[in-house]
Write an enzyme that holds these catalytic residues in place. Structure first.
Site, PDB file in Angstrom:
ATOM      1  N   LYS A  75     -38.433  -1.693  32.076  1.00  0.00           N
ATOM      2  CA  LYS A  75     -38.347  -2.830  31.146  1.00  0.00           C
ATOM      3  C   LYS A  75     -39.526  -2.743  30.193  1.00  0.00           C
ATOM      4  O   LYS A  75     -40.557  -2.146  30.517  1.00  0.00           O
ATOM      5  CB  LYS A  75     -38.415  -4.156  31.914  1.00  0.00           C
ATOM      6  N   ASP A  82     -32.653  -6.598  24.737  1.00  0.00           N
ATOM      7  CA  ASP A  82     -32.808  -7.740  25.650  1.00  0.00           C
ATOM      8  C   ASP A  82     -33.084  -8.952  24.749  1.00  0.00           C
ATOM      9  O   ASP A  82     -32.683  -8.953  23.588  1.00  0.00           O
ATOM     10  CB  ASP A  82     -33.938  -7.457  26.660  1.00  0.00           C
TER      11      ASP A  82
HETATM   12  P1  NAD Z   1     -30.865 -13.333  23.052  1.00  0.00           P
HETATM   13  O1  NAD Z   1     -32.208 -13.244  22.455  1.00  0.00           O
HETATM   14  O2  NAD Z   1     -29.729 -12.727  22.322  1.00  0.00           O
HETATM   15  O3  NAD Z   1     -30.503 -14.872  23.335  1.00  0.00           O
HETATM   16  C1  NAD Z   1     -31.307 -15.712  24.100  1.00  0.00           C
HETATM   17  C2  NAD Z   1     -30.770 -17.125  23.955  1.00  0.00           C
HETATM   18  O4  NAD Z   1     -31.496 -17.986  24.817  1.00  0.00           O
HETATM   19  C3  NAD Z   1     -30.918 -17.690  22.544  1.00  0.00           C
HETATM   20  O5  NAD Z   1     -29.772 -18.460  22.234  1.00  0.00           O
HETATM   21  C4  NAD Z   1     -32.125 -18.603  22.661  1.00  0.00           C
HETATM   22  O6  NAD Z   1     -32.116 -19.660  21.709  1.00  0.00           O
HETATM   23  C5  NAD Z   1     -31.926 -19.111  24.068  1.00  0.00           C
HETATM   24  N1  NAD Z   1     -33.148 -19.656  24.662  1.00  0.00           N
HETATM   25  C6  NAD Z   1     -34.400 -19.150  24.626  1.00  0.00           C
HETATM   26  N2  NAD Z   1     -35.241 -19.966  25.268  1.00  0.00           N
HETATM   27  C7  NAD Z   1     -34.498 -20.983  25.738  1.00  0.00           C
HETATM   28  C8  NAD Z   1     -34.787 -22.139  26.488  1.00  0.00           C
HETATM   29  N3  NAD Z   1     -36.031 -22.417  26.883  1.00  0.00           N
HETATM   30  N4  NAD Z   1     -33.756 -22.971  26.780  1.00  0.00           N
HETATM   31  C9  NAD Z   1     -32.493 -22.694  26.365  1.00  0.00           C
HETATM   32  N5  NAD Z   1     -32.164 -21.622  25.669  1.00  0.00           N
HETATM   33  C10 NAD Z   1     -33.150 -20.776  25.344  1.00  0.00           C
HETATM   34  O7  NAD Z   1     -30.996 -12.724  24.523  1.00  0.00           O
HETATM   35  P2  NAD Z   1     -29.816 -12.192  25.443  1.00  0.00           P
HETATM   36  O8  NAD Z   1     -29.714 -10.738  25.220  1.00  0.00           O
HETATM   37  O9  NAD Z   1     -28.630 -13.058  25.274  1.00  0.00           O
HETATM   38  O10 NAD Z   1     -30.444 -12.381  26.894  1.00  0.00           O
HETATM   39  C11 NAD Z   1     -30.325 -13.597  27.631  1.00  0.00           C
HETATM   40  C12 NAD Z   1     -30.604 -13.341  29.095  1.00  0.00           C
HETATM   41  O11 NAD Z   1     -29.668 -12.375  29.587  1.00  0.00           O
HETATM   42  C13 NAD Z   1     -31.985 -12.759  29.405  1.00  0.00           C
HETATM   43  O12 NAD Z   1     -32.391 -13.231  30.670  1.00  0.00           O
HETATM   44  C14 NAD Z   1     -31.718 -11.268  29.469  1.00  0.00           C
HETATM   45  O13 NAD Z   1     -32.704 -10.570  30.213  1.00  0.00           O
HETATM   46  C15 NAD Z   1     -30.374 -11.271  30.166  1.00  0.00           C
HETATM   47  N6  NAD Z   1     -29.580 -10.062  29.986  1.00  0.00           N
HETATM   48  C16 NAD Z   1     -29.290  -9.569  28.755  1.00  0.00           C
HETATM   49  C17 NAD Z   1     -28.494  -8.429  28.641  1.00  0.00           C
HETATM   50  C18 NAD Z   1     -28.080  -7.884  27.301  1.00  0.00           C
HETATM   51  O14 NAD Z   1     -27.250  -6.968  27.281  1.00  0.00           O
HETATM   52  N7  NAD Z   1     -28.549  -8.393  26.186  1.00  0.00           N
HETATM   53  C19 NAD Z   1     -28.018  -7.788  29.798  1.00  0.00           C
HETATM   54  C20 NAD Z   1     -28.316  -8.332  31.047  1.00  0.00           C
HETATM   55  C21 NAD Z   1     -29.092  -9.469  31.125  1.00  0.00           C
END
Ligand code: NAD
Length: 429
Positions: free
Chosen positions: A106, A146
């Site tokens: 990561k 991410d």
């Molecule tokens: P992203 O940046 O695209 O979106 C994150 C979202 O969370 C945004 O809408 C943001 O406004 C919101 N957010 C941030 N802080 C917040 C809070 N305190 N309360 C409510 N909402 C909040 O990120 P993502 O890629 O969608 O990732 C989201 C989660 O999924 C993370 O934990 C990431 O590690 C996990 N994840 C992502 C992927 C991927 O393919 N992108 C894969 C597996 C897991």
């Protein structure tokens, strides 16, 4: 059980309890309790106004027994070492569980990217790539998107890597734009994989309610796609939020795709009540809606709660108030250990992150494979393979949970550890 909500300390507790169940080899357990490499870099950046600011970046490589390190790059003002250590460990477990030939890694930069111009963001990404260029590579460590990173940022990483190392950088990173070597379906993969895993899990749980209600916290790459796919498959999405706030409509949000367009245009979700194609606060009463905070979303009366934002949002403070019957973890690490125990006592089923959100890395593996083998699969092919992988993982996790009389989280860890142990046994001298 020792309670600690530092995410890395929490990972160690989870590792200990699941490895005890299968008497994991001591040497392997010791290896998994530490990280192969922790790289912290300093990133001076010339801002558009000529001033120089220094940012802190990390690339953490947890373990590569199964293959090259693999895991996302996060841009967030709260990025820190213990969070990165936990996230890279969870990647080791997730990759083993979903059965892709990768270890866990990561990385991230402690920055709020919304405060940077596009030019500053590109220069920062390229500076970060130059600092980590010797430890990443198609057969060493393959980053991906991410929180707050996206295909455009991945393309900058690939391009800078190629420039610095004088070789093709295409397979050094996944989640690239499709016209720059990305896989069809990668953008939607985590959400689509989540939908497959949720539907398969509901069957196992014999949860037959028609149009179950769902609340989704986080409306980024993961949250918006899972909300949209579930809606198309008969689930009733009643609440969504991003970091700035959210909306709750007990009768169901009419159209997630409209919401997406408005979020793109305005930069936030709050107040987006859609009637037809008009999404505005003025429609709130007409829709019977209510403004909510991201924290309020977690305790709404819904069937399924999907945290899809950041870690440690379900804690001992709010776990007792959760009304959902199922918590489907799309974010990494959203539930603390104490919260997990409270939810278990309340009879709430938690479907763990390393299972629910593993569709992203599954399709990242497909992208890497296509890049290395000069192949181009269609979106249908990608989703067909993804569905098979997710359903198989769900089957095995439920079976293991029954066999060991344990939670789905511990069952997922047990399967991951057994996989790593079998490969490690063959490799060690
Ligand atoms: P992203 O940046 O695209 O979106 C994150 C979202 O969370 C945004 O809408 C943001 O406004 C919101 N957010 C941030 N802080 C917040 C809070 N305190 N309360 C409510 N909402 C909040 O990120 P993502 O890629 O969608 O990732 C989201 C989660 O999924 C993370 O934990 C990431 O590690 C996990 N994840 C992502 C992927 C991927 O393919 N992108 C894969 C597996 C897991």
């Amino acid at each position: 059980m020792k309670k600690n909500n530092n995410p890395w300390e929490r990972s160690l507790v989870e590792l200990k309890s699941s490895s005890d169940k299968i008497s994991l080899n001591d040497m392997l357990l010791t290896l998994l309790k530490s990280h192969d490499r922790i790289l912290e870099v300093s990133l001076p950046l010339k801002m558009d106004d000529g001033k120089i600011k220094v940012f802190r970046g990390f690339r953490i490589q947890h373990n590569n027994i199964l293959g090259p390190y693999k895991g996302g790059i996060r841009y967030h003002e709260q990025v820190n070492l213990d969070e990165m250590k936990a996230l890279s460990f969870w990647m080791t477990m997730k990759n083993a569980l979903i059965d892709v030939p990768f270890g866990g890694g990561k990385g991230g930069i402690e920055v709020d990217p919304k405060t940077l111009s596009e030019g500053e963001l590109e220069r920062l990404t390229r500076a970060f790539t130059r600092k980590i260029k010797d430890v990443i590579g198609p057969h060493k460590d393959v980053p991906a998107p991410d929180v707050n990173t996206n295909p455009k940022i991945m393309a900058w990483v690939a391009s800078e890597y190629a420039k610095q190392n004088g070789k093709d950088g295409i397979a050094v990173v996944t989640g690239k734009p499709v016209d720059k070597g990305g896989s069809e379906g990668r953008k939607e993969a985590t959400g689509m994989g989540g939908m497959y895993a949720l539907i398969a899990s509901l069957k196992k749980l014999r949860f037959n309610k028609k149009n179950p209600t769902v609340a989704v916290q986080g409306f980024g790459n993961v949250g918006r796609y899972i909300a949209s796919f579930l809606q198309r498959n008969g689930f009733k999405i009643v609440a969504v939020s991003d970091s700035k706030g959210g909306i709750y409509i007990p009768d169901g949000i009419s159209d997630i795709e409209n919401l997406e367009k408005y979020k793109e245009a305005k930069g936030f979700l709050a107040g987006c009540y859609c009637v037809g194609s008009v999404c505005d606060i003025s429609n709130r009463e007409k829709r019977g809606g209510k403004d909510i905070t991201p924290a309020e979303l977690l305790t709404l009366p819904v069937d399924i709660l999907i945290p899809a934002a950041l870690e440690s949002v379900i804690t001992k403070i709010n776990a007792g108030k959760i009304q959902a019957k199922i918590v489907f973890e799309m974010a990494n690490g959203p539930t603390t250990i104490e919260a997990d125990e409270i939810l278990e006592k309340k009879g709430i089923t938690v479907i763990p992150d390393i299972l629910s959100n593993s569709g992203g890395v599954a399709v990242s593996y497909f992208e890497w494979f296509q890049n290395l083998n000069n192949k181009k699969w269609t979106k249908d092919e990608v989703f067909k393979k993804l569905k098979q992988k997710m359903e198989k993982a769900v089957d095995r996790v439920f079976e293991t949970s029954k066999k060991f009389k344990t939670t789905l989280r511990e069952a997922s860890y047990i399967l991951a550890l057994k996989k790593i142990e079998s490969v490690w046994e063959n490799k060690k001298d």
